[in-house]
Structure formats: C-alpha cells, structure tokens
Design an enzyme around this catalytic site. Structure first.
Site, PDB file in Angstrom:
ATOM      1  N   CYS A 169      32.970  57.065   5.638  1.00  0.00           N
ATOM      2  CA  CYS A 169      33.657  57.602   6.817  1.00  0.00           C
ATOM      3  C   CYS A 169      35.112  57.178   6.924  1.00  0.00           C
ATOM      4  O   CYS A 169      35.810  57.624   7.836  1.00  0.00           O
ATOM      5  CB  CYS A 169      32.899  57.206   8.081  1.00  0.00           C
ATOM      6  SG  CYS A 169      31.237  57.907   8.157  1.00  0.00           S
ATOM      7  N   HIS A 309      38.107  54.647  16.140  1.00  0.00           N
ATOM      8  CA  HIS A 309      37.030  55.278  15.369  1.00  0.00           C
ATOM      9  C   HIS A 309      36.040  55.901  16.353  1.00  0.00           C
ATOM     10  O   HIS A 309      35.630  57.046  16.186  1.00  0.00           O
ATOM     11  CB  HIS A 309      36.343  54.257  14.471  1.00  0.00           C
ATOM     12  CG  HIS A 309      35.274  54.838  13.611  1.00  0.00           C
ATOM     13  ND1 HIS A 309      35.545  55.706  12.575  1.00  0.00           N
ATOM     14  CD2 HIS A 309      33.923  54.691  13.636  1.00  0.00           C
ATOM     15  CE1 HIS A 309      34.408  56.068  11.992  1.00  0.00           C
ATOM     16  NE2 HIS A 309      33.415  55.472  12.622  1.00  0.00           N
ATOM     17  N   GLU A 320      34.656  47.605  17.361  1.00  0.00           N
ATOM     18  CA  GLU A 320      36.096  47.843  17.306  1.00  0.00           C
ATOM     19  C   GLU A 320      36.804  47.407  18.578  1.00  0.00           C
ATOM     20  O   GLU A 320      37.984  47.066  18.531  1.00  0.00           O
ATOM     21  CB  GLU A 320      36.422  49.286  16.939  1.00  0.00           C
ATOM     22  CG  GLU A 320      36.054  50.352  17.915  1.00  0.00           C
ATOM     23  CD  GLU A 320      36.584  51.717  17.441  1.00  0.00           C
ATOM     24  OE1 GLU A 320      37.677  51.768  16.849  1.00  0.00           O
ATOM     25  OE2 GLU A 320      35.888  52.716  17.661  1.00  0.00           O
ATOM     26  N   LYS A 341      36.479  62.006  18.570  1.00  0.00           N
ATOM     27  CA  LYS A 341      35.121  62.391  18.161  1.00  0.00           C
ATOM     28  C   LYS A 341      34.315  62.877  19.361  1.00  0.00           C
ATOM     29  O   LYS A 341      33.327  63.591  19.201  1.00  0.00           O
ATOM     30  CB  LYS A 341      34.411  61.225  17.485  1.00  0.00           C
ATOM     31  CG  LYS A 341      34.974  60.848  16.122  1.00  0.00           C
ATOM     32  CD  LYS A 341      34.181  59.709  15.499  1.00  0.00           C
ATOM     33  CE  LYS A 341      34.726  59.312  14.140  1.00  0.00           C
ATOM     34  NZ  LYS A 341      36.020  58.615  14.221  1.00  0.00           N
ATOM     35  N   HIS A 346      31.866  63.915  14.592  1.00  0.00           N
ATOM     36  CA  HIS A 346      32.134  63.001  13.482  1.00  0.00           C
ATOM     37  C   HIS A 346      31.896  63.751  12.170  1.00  0.00           C
ATOM     38  O   HIS A 346      30.760  63.937  11.745  1.00  0.00           O
ATOM     39  CB  HIS A 346      31.210  61.790  13.586  1.00  0.00           C
ATOM     40  CG  HIS A 346      31.550  60.686  12.626  1.00  0.00           C
ATOM     41  ND1 HIS A 346      32.464  60.826  11.613  1.00  0.00           N
ATOM     42  CD2 HIS A 346      31.076  59.408  12.527  1.00  0.00           C
ATOM     43  CE1 HIS A 346      32.547  59.699  10.933  1.00  0.00           C
ATOM     44  NE2 HIS A 346      31.724  58.822  11.474  1.00  0.00           N
ATOM     45  N   PHE A 405      30.130  53.337   6.668  1.00  0.00           N
ATOM     46  CA  PHE A 405      28.966  52.721   6.040  1.00  0.00           C
ATOM     47  C   PHE A 405      29.391  52.063   4.724  1.00  0.00           C
ATOM     48  O   PHE A 405      30.231  52.585   3.991  1.00  0.00           O
ATOM     49  CB  PHE A 405      27.894  53.764   5.756  1.00  0.00           C
ATOM     50  CG  PHE A 405      27.119  54.202   6.972  1.00  0.00           C
ATOM     51  CD1 PHE A 405      27.317  53.618   8.206  1.00  0.00           C
ATOM     52  CD2 PHE A 405      26.174  55.211   6.871  1.00  0.00           C
ATOM     53  CE1 PHE A 405      26.599  54.021   9.321  1.00  0.00           C
ATOM     54  CE2 PHE A 405      25.445  55.627   7.968  1.00  0.00           C
ATOM     55  CZ  PHE A 405      25.654  55.040   9.198  1.00  0.00           C
TER      56      PHE A 405
END
Length: 422
Positions: A169, A309, A320, A341, A346, A405
C-alpha cells in the site's frame, strides 16, 4: 547548483470520475463514492461494497486494440499519463526519449485480467488442470506486473529509466519518491511517476474478508469508510490511478511551466515486526517523517497540512496518530490532518500516488479536503482531522504518509517551489 524535482502535470482516474477536476470536486464536496460492488456479484462476501470508478475506456481515449491488450489497471495508468502530459504543457516529441523516465507503482498488478483468465482456463474452477489453449494472447503480459509501466512508457515515448515499484500500500508514494530521485540525480530530465491498481475482484475481496480488514457496513455504503471515527469498522476497497509529470525545477521555470509543488523530501522505513500488524507507538512511521523533513531541510513547524494514510482500521489510525505526535511534537496538534480514503476508498498500491496528486492540488488551491463521515471522536485519535467539510487554509508545505502490509512506512514532504522554511 543542486537539482530539484517539481510536479508540473497531474492526471487522475478515481472514484467519482475521470480527470483531476472531477477528483478535486469529490474531495472538496466531502462526498463518499462507496457503493455496492457492480464489477462482479458480491453476494456471499463479508464486505460487498467498494469505491468504484465509472470508467469508459473508449470515452477516455483508448482504442479497441489497447482495450483488448491492457488490464483495467494499465488502462487507468495510460489515461492518467496522457492527462498529466497535456497538463504539463510539455512537447514530448521535442524531447530526447532517453531523457524520459517512468516510475509506476502497483500492489496487485493485473488482478482482474488474471482472475478472468483463470475462470476461463479452469472452466469456472471445475478443472484442476487448466487448458492453456483458451488463454488470450496477452496472458503472459498480464502475469508480469511490469507491463503496466511498459504501457505508460509506450504511450509517452520514454526510453530512459523505466521501473515498477511494488511495496504493497505504499507503492504509489514510493514510486513517486523514486521518480523524483531520478530527476534529482540527473538520470532523467522528465519522469512520469505514479501508481495504478484495479483490484476489485472476487479473489481480492475474499483475501480481505479472511482477515476482516474491510468494512462490513453493507447496508450503509456511503458512511462505511470513516477513518479516525470511534465507530470505524475497517477500510473500504477502491480502485484508481494517478500519474504526475516530474521535472527539474530550473528547466520547468525556463519553459514557463505551471509548478504545483516541489518534492522536497522522501523517506521509507520498515517495522520488521508483522505482516499485517502495527506497533502502537508508530516509531517507524515517525522515523520516516523525521528523515523526510531532514532531507527537505524543514522543521515540524513548516508543515501546514498532513495527508494521513487514514485507512479506517483501528490499529492504523492509532498507529499514525502516535507517529505524528512523536515526529512533529506540538505541531501535530496545530496542523489539520485528513484522510481522502473516506471519499475515494483504499485503492491499495495506487492510493499513495492519488494522495500525492491531492496534496499538489491542495498547494495549488489552498483548500484542505475533509475526512468524510467523521462524527464520533475517538479519544485515542485526538488531532484536528477536519471532519466532514473542506477548509480554506494557507498551505506552503504538506506531509503525506503511507503504511503498508509487510511493515512498509513512507513519508513525503511537498512544498511550494519557492518554499524555503518560514
């Protein structure tokens, strides 16, 4: 004199429409593009919603042979590259092809084409030994993700450095960072940099269903993506692409180009911890932020907006938030933060480049997009997340971060080209 990498063209294909203006209108409206999946029958899946792109390849300028040859993700990327080239005002035919580079990111490559071909070759999964004679002539190209970047290079005539980045990602952010570095080091004069993913297929949905990462709020798609909200239940899958024209600043100024912003600093780190898990302290993301600021020769006080993110999973949002506090100290409480997002979903590897495009437009328009669907404050996420409504705001420098990931953590600082620290 040191070289500087600046963004002079932007092309976007995202939920809500094709083109950067449609994309920007979605962001400032605060409207979520999530709906029930229409690209396949989602019945039986835990999460049956996604942020899809209404995309007609013919209307977007692709020919019949291109459509047959290219996966949906490649189609997105080529259309974005064409828009970015037009926006930049570059005469590509007058440039040395060896000075043109391409840096594209993708997390899952040609997923939709590969799944469709497996369905055909295996007769709907009934045959363990597949019959290769039913495969399309382009099956090999679909199995090699680098064909995505080859299609972009072919479209723009690039014969310089051409590469694909696949870091989950963070692929989009990392690909743009790599493209900027090619310009700074002189390996290319102009780079088309961005990312693309079209992952909306049964296999992708099944994978995220298995780990319960995606939202099960199928009865209320519009409000399913709600980063930093106390009642969030996971992220919403999306699709799309963004490609930027990145060139050397002095050359851009010499030709009178419109400059959206300078990519002033970029850094990546890995947590070496867990394939999908995140440490609560956000240490690795915080380190990526600190290093990117250092490369830009900027301080936390110079950041005016943070593009988070903001996936909408509890562990990510807390992770975050802690990273912002650790790296930016008091400035983390003063600067607006938001997650797009919440509106465009996403799109895995593509989202990082889509978010860079959003940041460049924030610098250009001086408006901060909101975090849609943020109604219930989470005590553990206690920063200014710009709930539900866009905000006019003076912005000279932005920070964009990504988390993927495998433990990937990336951070990029983009500023107005004259943007020496205040």
């Amino acid at each position: 004199m040191s070289r500087r990498a600046v963004i002079t063209g932007i092309g976007v294909v995202a939920p809500g429409g094709v083109g950067r203006e449609n994309f920007w209108n979605v962001l400032v409206s605060g409207r979520s593009m999530t709906r029930r999946i229409s690209l396949f029958d989602p019945e039986g899946f835990r999460s049956r919603i996604a942020a899809e792109v209404d995309f007609d390849p013919l209307a977007a300028g692709l020919g019949y042979q291109e459509i047959r040859r290219m996966d949906r993700a490649a189609q997105f990327a080529v259309v974005c590259a064409s828009e970015a080239a037009a926006d930049s005002g570059l005469d590509l035919g007058s440039l040395d092809p060896g000075d043109l580079g391409v840096s594209i990111g993708s997390a899952v490559g040609c997923t939709m084409s590969l799944e469709e071909e497996y369905r055909v070759l295996s007769d709907g999964g009934r045959r363990w030994l597949v019959d290769h004679t039913y495969g399309v002539p382009h099956l090999y190209e679909q199995m090699v993700p680098s064909t995505l970047v080859v299609e972009v290079a072919r479209r723009v005539g690039a014969e310089g450095p051409v590469s694909l980045t696949s870091t989950g990602c963070t692929s989009g952010l990392d690909a743009v960072g790599h493209g900027a570095q090619l310009v700074v080091e002189g390996s290319a004069e102009v780079v088309f940099a961005g990312a693309t993913d079209a992952p909306l297929s049964p296999i992708t949905s099944a994978c995220f269903d298995a780990i319960k990462a995606t939202s099960p709020d199928n009865d209320d798609p519009e409000h399913a993506s709600r980063p930093f909200d106390a009642r969030r239940r996971g992220f919403v899958l999306g699709e799309g692409a963004a490609v930027m024209v990145i060139e050397e600043y002095a050359a851009a100024r010499a030709r009178g180009a419109r400059v959206y912003g300078e990519i002033a600093g970029f850094a990546g780190r890995s947590n070496a911890f867990h394939m999908t898990g995140l440490k609560a302290d956000g240490r690795e993301m915080a380190e990526a932020i600190r290093v990117s600021l250092g490369k830009a020769r900027m301080n936390p006080e110079d950041i005016d907006y943070i593009n988070a993110h903001g996936s909408g999973t509890k562990q990510n949002d807390r992770h975050e938030t802690a990273a912002f506090k650790a790296s930016l100290k008091q400035r983390a409480y003063e600067v607006p933060v938001s997650s797009i997002k919440s509106m465009v979903g996403h799109s895995l590897g593509a989202i990082g480049s889509i978010e860079v495009a959003a940041c460049a437009l924030v610098l250009d328009r001086q408006v901060v997009p909101p975090t849609a669907n943020l109604y219930h404050a989470d005590p553990e996420c206690d920063l200014d997340y710009v709930p539900r409504q866009a905000r006019e705001h003076a912005v000279d420098a932005v920070l964009s971060v990504g988390s993927g990931f495998g433990g990937f953590q990336s951070a990029m600082v983009i500023r107005k080209p004259e943007g020496a620290p205040r």
